[in-house]
Scaffold this active site. Structure first.
Site, PDB file in Angstrom:
ATOM      1  N   HIS A 230      -9.320   2.872  -2.127  1.00 34.70           N
ATOM      2  CA  HIS A 230      -7.914   2.545  -1.876  1.00 34.70           C
ATOM      3  C   HIS A 230      -7.332   1.801  -3.082  1.00 34.70           C
ATOM      4  CE1 HIS A 230      -4.228   1.352  -0.149  1.00 34.70           C
ATOM      5  NE2 HIS A 230      -4.626   0.407   0.674  1.00 34.70           N
TER       6      HIS A 230
ATOM      7  N   CYS B 101      -0.369   2.360   6.577  1.00 30.49           N
ATOM      8  CA  CYS B 101       0.166   1.028   6.818  1.00 30.49           C
ATOM      9  C   CYS B 101       0.274   0.312   5.481  1.00 30.49           C
ATOM     10  CB  CYS B 101      -0.716   0.246   7.784  1.00 30.49           C
ATOM     11  SG  CYS B 101      -2.404  -0.060   7.197  1.00 30.49           S
TER      12      CYS B 101
ATOM     13  N   CYS C 276       0.810  -1.219   0.000  1.00 30.25           N
ATOM     14  CA  CYS C 276       0.000   0.000   0.000  1.00 30.25           C
ATOM     15  C   CYS C 276       0.844   1.271   0.000  1.00 30.25           C
ATOM     16  CB  CYS C 276      -0.925   0.023   1.212  1.00 30.25           C
ATOM     17  SG  CYS C 276      -1.861  -1.495   1.453  1.00 30.25           S
TER      18      CYS C 276
END
Length: 387
Positions: free
Chosen positions: A344, A374, A86
């Protein structure tokens, strides 16, 4: 050393994977269009660009940055692929800033591209057995006593460690949707968005607005959603207080302050600092809080010095936990929504966050901003910018 400054910061609208407007558009095409816009808006001569660094997560390799450069007609510009799950595009931005500050480059495009809709499925053999599995691939390192379920490792573990209730998670998600819808309606994303021309159902269409936020979301609707693991007593993570699965790309042009002066370019922001951390995989959801602490210390800053925050809502528990650990004013976090609402798009999310942060700070008169998140496998990344 040269200061590394951002002279353009753009992103595509975020699409809802598998059923949204970008479901037939690959990560390479998203990257091509956002790269062209990034270079054009920067005022940098394409021949002066030293590198394109793009994060990719689900695409399966192939160095999409080089594909995008070639497709954009920038044949002399190499490409570099970055994968920190990510946080990949935050790492790409840090790598670009490091190259510029160290004098190895004068102009670098950094960002990320993600098409969950068209990502290849992988087949792999389970270690120690003859069984095979098919999917997007193993995301987390295995460790004793747990599995690879992101809702457990990221969302639920952070909620437990920070003592967050289901109601708190749902309330955060609702606020995220309301803020994203307000930003869309007020046209606050206009300076950062790159309208896309894509093919959908055999027709060419223009996609120019984030489509993931839900206008009809309410606390009642969020409360009615079943937890992902109803067999676990008190499990608080649902589809409503977690991020979406999405498609998008984002890119920023990073140049030396000297290059900007020499070519009459207006810096949008200075890259103040960047960093990454590793934590125990089962504490992945707390990695945003950990990297915030590390970067504040290394930058000789306090949380109170940061005017605006982007802390990715991989799950609502992540920014909530980070705000509790560092005493961050929640009104300064994700003022225009985040993962729960905007979505996302994994490899693009960090660059999307910094892009939104830079433009929001400029509208508010400047200051310091931090983007933190994170990342799968027990990692975290963060970037501090100054407008």
């Amino acid at each position: 050393m040269n200061d590394a400054v951002i002279v353009s910061a753009v992103r595509t609208p975020v699409g809802t994977a598998f059923k949204g407007t970008l479901r037939e558009t690959g990560a390479d095409e998203l990257a091509r269009q956002v790269l062209l816009a990034c270079v054009e808006r920067s005022g940098v001569d394409p021949e002066a660009v030293d590198d394109v660094i793009l994060a990719e997560s689900l695409a399966g390799g192939g160095v999409l940055a080089r594909h995008a450069a070639v497709a954009a007609g920038m044949l002399s510009v190499p490409g570099q692929a970055v994968n920190r799950h990510c946080a990949g595009s935050l790492t790409a931005l840090g790598n670009a800033a490091g190259a510029v500050r160290g004098g190895a480059a004068q102009a670098v495009v950094a960002g990320g591209t993600e098409s969950a809709s068209t990502a290849p499925a992988l087949e792999w053999r389970e270690p120690g057995s003859d069984r095979t599995r098919t999917g997007m691939g193993p995301t987390f390192p295995h460790y004793e006593g747990a599995n690879d379920d992101v809702t457990l490792i990221v969302g639920w573990s952070a909620a437990q460690e920070a003592g967050l209730s289901r109601q708190e998670l749902d309330a955060w998600a609702l606020r995220s949707h309301r803020r994203a819808i307000a930003a869309i309606d007020e046209g606050l994303f206009a300076d950062e968005l790159v309208p896309l021309t894509v093919t959908l159902g055999g027709e060419r269409v223009v996609f120019d607005q984030d489509e993931h936020p839900r206008r009809g979301t309410s606390m009642e609707k969020l409360a009615s959603l079943k937890p992902v693991h109803p067999e676990i007593e008190g499990f608080s993570v649902t589809a409503g207080n977690a991020s979406g699965i999405n498609d998008a790309a984002a890119a920023l042009m990073v140049v030396s302050a000297e290059y900007a002066r020499e070519h009459g370019l207006e810096p949008l922001a200075r890259i103040h600092g960047w960093g990454a951390v590793g934590v125990e995989p089962h504490r992945t959801g707390m990695a945003a809080a950990e990297v915030i602490g590390k970067l504040l210390t290394r930058s000789s800053l306090s949380a109170a010095d940061i005017a605006l925050w982007e802390i990715n809502e991989a799950f609502a528990s992540v920014p909530l936990a980070a705000s509790r650990v560092h005493g961050i004013d929640e009104e300064k976090i994700n003022i225009h929504g985040s993962g729960c609402s905007l979505g996302h798009p994994i490899a693009a999310s960090g660059a999307r966050m910094v892009t939104t942060l830079v433009h929001a700070l400029r509208r508010r008169g400047g200051g310091l901003g931090m983007a933190a998140m994170c990342a799968g496998g027990g990692m975290g990344g963060a970037v501090v910018v100054e407008v």
